[in-house]
Design an enzyme around this catalytic site. Structure first.
Site, PDB file in Angstrom:
ATOM      1  N   ARG A   1       0.988  -1.496  -0.364  1.00 14.46           N
ATOM      2  CA  ARG A   1       0.178   0.570   0.177  1.00 14.46           C
ATOM      3  C   ARG A   1       0.723   1.378   0.191  1.00 14.46           C
ATOM      4  O   ARG A   1       0.615   2.226  -0.310  1.00 14.46           O
ATOM      5  CB  ARG A   1      -0.688  -0.094   0.986  1.00 14.46           C
ATOM      6  CG  ARG A   1      -2.266   0.930   1.209  1.00 14.46           C
ATOM      7  CD  ARG A   1      -2.434   1.278   1.943  1.00 14.46           C
ATOM      8  NE  ARG A   1      -3.582   2.154   2.807  1.00 14.46           N
ATOM      9  CZ  ARG A   1      -4.846   2.272   2.538  1.00 14.46           C
ATOM     10  NH1 ARG A   1      -5.176   1.327   1.679  1.00 14.46           N
ATOM     11  NH2 ARG A   1      -5.099   4.028   2.662  1.00 14.46           N
TER      12      ARG A   1
ATOM     13  N   ILE B   1      -7.188   8.127  -1.409  1.00 17.47           N
ATOM     14  CA  ILE B   1      -7.235   5.893  -1.438  1.00 17.47           C
ATOM     15  C   ILE B   1      -8.072   5.730   0.012  1.00 17.47           C
ATOM     16  O   ILE B   1      -7.753   6.220   0.727  1.00 17.47           O
ATOM     17  CB  ILE B   1      -5.387   6.234  -1.670  1.00 17.47           C
ATOM     18  CG1 ILE B   1      -5.743   4.392  -0.684  1.00 17.47           C
ATOM     19  CG2 ILE B   1      -4.738   6.124   0.181  1.00 17.47           C
ATOM     20  CD1 ILE B   1      -4.152   4.059  -1.197  1.00 17.47           C
ATOM     21  N   SER B   2      -8.717   4.671   0.026  1.00 12.39           N
ATOM     22  CA  SER B   2      -9.645   4.650   1.363  1.00 12.39           C
ATOM     23  C   SER B   2      -9.055   4.101   1.570  1.00 12.39           C
ATOM     24  O   SER B   2      -8.419   3.528   2.431  1.00 12.39           O
ATOM     25  CB  SER B   2     -10.967   3.193   0.484  1.00 12.39           C
ATOM     26  OG  SER B   2     -11.191   4.000  -0.999  1.00 12.39           O
ATOM     27  N   GLN B   3      -9.778   3.318   3.061  1.00 12.33           N
ATOM     28  CA  GLN B   3      -9.477   3.103   4.527  1.00 12.33           C
ATOM     29  C   GLN B   3      -8.882   1.861   4.040  1.00 12.33           C
ATOM     30  O   GLN B   3     -10.004   1.225   3.157  1.00 12.33           O
ATOM     31  CB  GLN B   3     -10.419   3.507   5.640  1.00 12.33           C
ATOM     32  CG  GLN B   3      -9.971   2.348   6.665  1.00 12.33           C
ATOM     33  CD  GLN B   3     -11.132   3.053   7.483  1.00 12.33           C
ATOM     34  OE1 GLN B   3     -12.458   3.112   7.201  1.00 12.33           O
ATOM     35  NE2 GLN B   3     -11.158   2.528   9.153  1.00 12.33           N
ATOM     36  N   PRO B   4      -8.344   0.805   4.427  1.00  8.25           N
ATOM     37  CA  PRO B   4      -7.869  -0.321   4.287  1.00  8.25           C
ATOM     38  C   PRO B   4      -8.628  -1.265   4.375  1.00  8.25           C
ATOM     39  O   PRO B   4      -9.461  -2.404   3.459  1.00  8.25           O
ATOM     40  CB  PRO B   4      -6.202  -0.776   4.895  1.00  8.25           C
ATOM     41  CG  PRO B   4      -5.979   0.647   5.681  1.00  8.25           C
ATOM     42  CD  PRO B   4      -6.501   1.568   5.106  1.00  8.25           C
TER      43      PRO B   4
END
Ligand code: SAH
Length: 259
Positions: free
Chosen positions: A78, A104-107
Protein backbone atom coordinates in the site's frame (compact mmCIF):
# COMPACT_ATOMS: atom_id res chain seq x y z
CA UNK A 1 70.67 17.69 -8.25
CA UNK A 2 68.55 18.16 -5.28
CA UNK A 3 65.91 19.42 -7.68
CA UNK A 4 65.88 15.94 -9.21
CA UNK A 5 66.08 14.13 -5.96
CA UNK A 6 63.15 15.83 -4.35
CA UNK A 7 60.48 14.65 -6.77
CA UNK A 8 61.91 11.17 -6.97
CA UNK A 9 61.95 11.02 -3.16
CA UNK A 10 58.32 12.11 -2.89
CA UNK A 11 57.04 9.82 -5.62
CA UNK A 12 56.69 6.71 -3.45
CA UNK A 13 54.94 8.83 -0.81
CA UNK A 14 52.48 10.24 -3.38
CA UNK A 15 51.95 6.79 -4.74
CA UNK A 16 51.18 5.50 -1.27
CA UNK A 17 48.83 8.36 -0.59
CA UNK A 18 46.96 7.62 -3.82
CA UNK A 19 46.71 3.96 -2.88
CA UNK A 20 45.41 4.80 0.55
CA UNK A 21 42.93 7.23 -0.96
CA UNK A 22 41.74 4.66 -3.50
CA UNK A 23 41.40 2.13 -0.74
CA UNK A 24 39.46 4.58 1.43
CA UNK A 25 37.08 5.52 -1.39
CA UNK A 26 36.55 1.84 -2.16
CA UNK A 27 35.92 1.01 1.49
CA UNK A 28 33.50 3.92 1.82
CA UNK A 29 31.61 2.79 -1.28
CA UNK A 30 31.35 -0.77 0.08
CA UNK A 31 30.19 0.54 3.47
CA UNK A 32 27.59 2.79 1.85
CA UNK A 33 26.33 -0.06 -0.32
CA UNK A 34 26.08 -2.29 2.77
CA UNK A 35 24.11 0.35 4.66
CA UNK A 36 21.82 0.87 1.65
CA UNK A 37 21.19 -2.86 1.28
CA UNK A 38 20.63 -3.30 5.02
CA UNK A 39 18.26 -0.37 5.15
CA UNK A 40 16.31 -1.51 2.12
CA UNK A 41 16.05 -4.99 3.58
CA UNK A 42 14.99 -3.62 6.94
CA UNK A 43 12.48 -1.30 5.35
CA UNK A 44 10.91 -4.08 3.33
CA UNK A 45 10.64 -6.21 6.47
CA UNK A 46 9.30 -3.26 8.34
CA UNK A 47 6.62 -2.59 5.71
CA UNK A 48 5.63 -6.27 5.73
CA UNK A 49 5.35 -6.19 9.53
CA UNK A 50 3.15 -3.10 9.37
CA UNK A 51 0.99 -4.79 6.74
CA UNK A 52 0.65 -7.89 8.92
CA UNK A 53 -0.49 -5.71 11.81
CA UNK A 54 -2.92 -3.84 9.53
CA UNK A 55 -4.44 -7.12 8.35
CA UNK A 56 -4.70 -8.55 11.88
CA UNK A 57 -5.99 -5.53 13.74
CA UNK A 58 -7.96 -3.54 11.19
CA UNK A 59 -9.29 -6.24 8.91
CA UNK A 60 -9.43 -9.70 10.56
CA UNK A 61 -10.53 -8.32 13.91
CA UNK A 62 -13.41 -6.50 12.20
CA UNK A 63 -14.72 -9.71 10.71
CA UNK A 64 -13.20 -10.12 7.24
CA UNK A 65 -12.70 -13.88 6.88
CA UNK A 66 -11.99 -14.62 3.22
CA UNK A 67 -8.42 -15.96 3.24
CA UNK A 68 -7.83 -14.85 -0.34
CA UNK A 69 -8.73 -11.28 0.56
CA UNK A 70 -6.56 -11.32 3.69
CA UNK A 71 -3.65 -12.70 1.69
CA UNK A 72 -4.04 -10.08 -1.03
CA UNK A 73 -4.22 -7.26 1.52
CA UNK A 74 -1.04 -8.60 3.09
CA UNK A 75 0.70 -8.84 -0.25
CA UNK A 76 -0.03 -5.48 -1.93
CA UNK A 77 2.47 -2.77 -0.85
CA UNK A 78 0.00 0.00 0.00
CA UNK A 79 2.89 2.41 0.74
CA UNK A 80 3.76 2.30 -2.98
CA UNK A 81 0.33 3.75 -3.81
CA UNK A 82 0.34 6.78 -1.50
CA UNK A 83 2.20 10.05 -2.10
CA UNK A 84 5.75 10.24 -0.67
CA UNK A 85 4.64 12.55 2.18
CA UNK A 86 2.11 10.02 3.45
CA UNK A 87 4.19 6.87 3.11
CA UNK A 88 4.78 6.44 6.82
CA UNK A 89 0.99 6.64 7.37
CA UNK A 90 0.21 4.12 4.61
CA UNK A 91 -0.85 1.33 7.01
CA UNK A 92 -2.89 3.47 9.36
CA UNK A 93 -6.60 2.88 9.85
CA UNK A 94 -7.78 5.75 7.64
CA UNK A 95 -8.10 7.08 4.11
CA UNK A 96 -5.26 9.30 2.85
CA UNK A 97 -5.05 12.12 0.31
CA UNK A 98 -3.76 11.17 -3.15
CA UNK A 99 -3.97 14.59 -4.82
CA UNK A 100 -6.65 16.62 -6.61
CA UNK A 101 -8.88 16.39 -3.54
CA UNK A 102 -9.23 12.59 -3.84
CA UNK A 103 -8.39 9.84 -1.37
CA UNK A 104 -7.20 6.25 -1.17
CA UNK A 105 -9.79 4.40 0.95
CA UNK A 106 -9.23 3.09 4.45
CA UNK A 107 -7.73 -0.44 4.25
CA UNK A 108 -10.74 -2.04 5.98
CA UNK A 109 -13.14 -0.58 3.41
CA UNK A 110 -11.00 -1.95 0.56
CA UNK A 111 -11.11 -5.39 2.19
CA UNK A 112 -14.87 -5.16 2.86
CA UNK A 113 -15.64 -4.22 -0.75
CA UNK A 114 -13.34 -6.90 -2.12
CA UNK A 115 -14.86 -9.57 0.09
CA UNK A 116 -18.39 -8.45 -0.81
CA UNK A 117 -17.89 -9.23 -4.50
CA UNK A 118 -15.50 -12.19 -3.98
CA UNK A 119 -14.26 -12.38 -7.55
CA UNK A 120 -12.66 -15.68 -8.53
CA UNK A 121 -9.37 -16.06 -10.40
CA UNK A 122 -9.89 -15.49 -14.11
CA UNK A 123 -13.08 -13.46 -13.66
CA UNK A 124 -13.45 -9.99 -15.12
CA UNK A 125 -13.82 -7.06 -12.75
CA UNK A 126 -14.56 -3.40 -13.37
CA UNK A 127 -13.55 -0.69 -10.92
CA UNK A 128 -14.96 2.83 -11.14
CA UNK A 129 -12.56 5.34 -9.55
CA UNK A 130 -8.99 4.08 -10.04
CA UNK A 131 -7.54 6.81 -7.79
CA UNK A 132 -4.12 5.53 -6.71
CA UNK A 133 -4.57 2.08 -8.29
CA UNK A 134 -4.49 0.35 -4.88
CA UNK A 135 -7.94 -1.27 -4.96
CA UNK A 136 -7.22 -2.42 -8.53
CA UNK A 137 -3.98 -4.04 -7.31
CA UNK A 138 -5.85 -5.89 -4.54
CA UNK A 139 -8.36 -7.19 -7.11
CA UNK A 140 -5.53 -8.16 -9.49
CA UNK A 141 -3.81 -10.00 -6.64
CA UNK A 142 -6.86 -12.35 -6.59
CA UNK A 143 -6.00 -13.37 -10.14
CA UNK A 144 -8.83 -11.44 -11.75
CA UNK A 145 -8.77 -9.51 -14.99
CA UNK A 146 -9.11 -5.90 -13.86
CA UNK A 147 -10.44 -2.90 -15.80
CA UNK A 148 -10.37 0.41 -13.96
CA UNK A 149 -11.66 3.84 -14.99
CA UNK A 150 -10.67 7.18 -13.51
CA UNK A 151 -12.36 10.48 -14.31
CA UNK A 152 -9.28 12.63 -13.66
CA UNK A 153 -6.64 12.04 -16.34
CA UNK A 154 -3.76 12.93 -13.99
CA UNK A 155 -4.87 10.34 -11.46
CA UNK A 156 -5.45 7.75 -14.20
CA UNK A 157 -1.83 8.28 -15.24
CA UNK A 158 -0.64 8.02 -11.65
CA UNK A 159 -2.63 4.81 -11.09
CA UNK A 160 -1.17 3.33 -14.25
CA UNK A 161 2.36 4.25 -13.15
CA UNK A 162 1.89 2.86 -9.65
CA UNK A 163 0.46 -0.41 -10.96
CA UNK A 164 3.28 -0.85 -13.50
CA UNK A 165 6.02 -0.01 -11.00
CA UNK A 166 4.73 -2.50 -8.44
CA UNK A 167 4.24 -5.22 -11.08
CA UNK A 168 0.49 -5.27 -11.81
CA UNK A 169 1.13 -4.79 -15.50
CA UNK A 170 -2.01 -6.47 -16.79
CA UNK A 171 -4.49 -4.12 -15.13
CA UNK A 172 -6.18 -1.97 -17.76
CA UNK A 173 -6.52 1.67 -16.80
CA UNK A 174 -8.53 4.23 -18.73
CA UNK A 175 -9.31 7.91 -18.17
CA UNK A 176 -13.03 8.57 -18.56
CA UNK A 177 -16.47 8.71 -16.97
CA UNK A 178 -17.04 5.47 -15.13
CA UNK A 179 -20.78 6.18 -14.83
CA UNK A 180 -20.92 4.80 -18.36
CA UNK A 181 -18.93 1.67 -17.50
CA UNK A 182 -16.57 0.08 -20.02
CA UNK A 183 -18.93 -1.29 -22.72
CA UNK A 184 -16.13 -2.76 -24.87
CA UNK A 185 -14.98 -5.00 -22.03
CA UNK A 186 -18.45 -5.86 -20.62
CA UNK A 187 -20.02 -7.95 -19.21
CA UNK A 188 -18.31 -8.11 -15.83
CA UNK A 189 -18.50 -10.72 -13.09
CA UNK A 190 -18.02 -7.99 -10.52
CA UNK A 191 -18.10 -4.19 -10.35
CA UNK A 192 -16.49 -2.18 -7.56
CA UNK A 193 -17.47 1.49 -7.42
CA UNK A 194 -15.14 3.50 -5.18
CA UNK A 195 -16.87 6.89 -5.35
CA UNK A 196 -20.26 7.82 -3.91
CA UNK A 197 -23.13 7.77 -6.42
CA UNK A 198 -26.57 9.33 -5.98
CA UNK A 199 -28.10 6.23 -7.53
CA UNK A 200 -26.88 3.00 -9.12
CA UNK A 201 -25.86 3.97 -12.66
CA UNK A 202 -28.03 2.03 -15.14
CA UNK A 203 -25.10 1.35 -17.52
CA UNK A 204 -23.19 -0.35 -14.70
CA UNK A 205 -26.07 -2.66 -13.79
CA UNK A 206 -26.49 -3.46 -17.48
CA UNK A 207 -22.81 -4.38 -17.77
CA UNK A 208 -23.03 -6.85 -14.89
CA UNK A 209 -23.26 -10.55 -15.86
CA UNK A 210 -26.29 -12.51 -14.64
CA UNK A 211 -25.10 -13.83 -11.28
CA UNK A 212 -22.69 -10.91 -11.00
CA UNK A 213 -22.17 -8.62 -7.98
CA UNK A 214 -21.64 -4.89 -7.65
CA UNK A 215 -20.53 -3.02 -4.56
CA UNK A 216 -21.32 0.68 -4.54
CA UNK A 217 -21.67 3.56 -2.06
CA UNK A 218 -25.01 5.31 -2.63
CA UNK A 219 -26.29 8.53 -1.11
CA UNK A 220 -25.60 12.22 -0.86
CA UNK A 221 -21.90 12.94 -0.17
CA UNK A 222 -20.30 12.80 2.33
CA UNK A 223 -22.55 10.17 3.95
CA UNK A 224 -23.47 7.14 1.96
CA UNK A 225 -24.49 3.53 2.46
CA UNK A 226 -22.42 0.80 0.92
CA UNK A 227 -24.71 -1.51 -1.05
CA UNK A 228 -24.17 -4.96 -2.44
CA UNK A 229 -26.23 -5.25 -5.62
CA UNK A 230 -26.65 -8.67 -7.19
CA UNK A 231 -28.03 -9.57 -10.58
CA UNK A 232 -30.02 -12.79 -10.60
CA UNK A 233 -29.86 -15.39 -13.38
CA UNK A 234 -32.75 -13.67 -15.13
CA UNK A 235 -31.45 -10.16 -14.66
CA UNK A 236 -33.44 -9.41 -11.48
CA UNK A 237 -31.91 -6.95 -9.06
CA UNK A 238 -31.41 -7.53 -5.37
CA UNK A 239 -29.72 -5.24 -2.89
CA UNK A 240 -28.34 -5.42 0.62
CA UNK A 241 -26.91 -2.71 2.86
CA UNK A 242 -23.38 -3.42 4.07
CA UNK A 243 -22.17 -0.39 6.03
CA UNK A 244 -22.35 3.38 6.40
CA UNK A 245 -19.42 4.90 4.46
CA UNK A 246 -17.88 8.22 3.34
CA UNK A 247 -16.53 8.36 -0.17
CA UNK A 248 -15.62 11.25 -2.44
CA UNK A 249 -18.49 11.80 -4.88
CA UNK A 250 -18.92 10.17 -8.25
CA UNK A 251 -18.84 13.11 -10.64
CA UNK A 252 -19.74 13.33 -14.29
CA UNK A 253 -17.28 14.52 -16.92
CA UNK A 254 -19.30 17.75 -17.37
CA UNK A 255 -18.89 18.64 -13.63
CA UNK A 256 -15.13 18.57 -13.71
CA UNK A 257 -12.90 21.47 -14.69
CA UNK A 258 -9.59 20.20 -13.28
CA UNK A 259 -9.43 17.08 -15.46
N1 SAH B 1 -10.08 3.18 -5.54
C1 SAH B 1 -9.15 4.24 -5.31
C2 SAH B 1 -9.70 5.36 -4.47
C3 SAH B 1 -10.71 6.09 -5.21
S1 SAH B 1 -11.20 7.68 -4.67
C4 SAH B 1 -7.86 3.74 -4.69
O1 SAH B 1 -7.76 2.54 -4.42
O2 SAH B 1 -6.96 4.54 -4.52
C5 SAH B 1 -12.47 7.89 -5.85
C6 SAH B 1 -11.99 8.19 -7.23
O3 SAH B 1 -13.12 8.20 -8.08
C7 SAH B 1 -11.36 9.57 -7.38
O4 SAH B 1 -10.05 9.44 -7.87
C8 SAH B 1 -12.27 10.29 -8.36
O5 SAH B 1 -11.58 11.15 -9.24
C9 SAH B 1 -12.89 9.14 -9.11
N2 SAH B 1 -14.16 9.42 -9.78
C10 SAH B 1 -15.16 10.27 -9.42
N3 SAH B 1 -16.15 10.24 -10.32
C11 SAH B 1 -15.78 9.34 -11.30
C12 SAH B 1 -16.37 8.86 -12.48
N4 SAH B 1 -17.55 9.30 -12.92
N5 SAH B 1 -15.68 7.95 -13.21
C13 SAH B 1 -14.47 7.49 -12.82
N6 SAH B 1 -13.86 7.91 -11.69
C14 SAH B 1 -14.51 8.81 -10.93
Amino acid sequence: MSGHETPSATQPAQHNRRRVLTWLVGAAAVALAAVWVAQRGLNDMDWAARRRQMVDEQIKDRGIKDERVLKAMHKVPRHEFVPEDYRSAAYQDRPLPIGLGQTISQPYIVALMTEAVTPKAGQRVLEVGAGSGYQAAVLAELGTEVYTIELLAKLAEQAQENLKRVGYKKVKVKAGDGYLGWPDAAPFDAIVVTCGAEHVPAPLFEQLKPGGKMVIPVGKTPDQVLYLITKGPNGERQERELAPVRFVPLRRAADVKDK
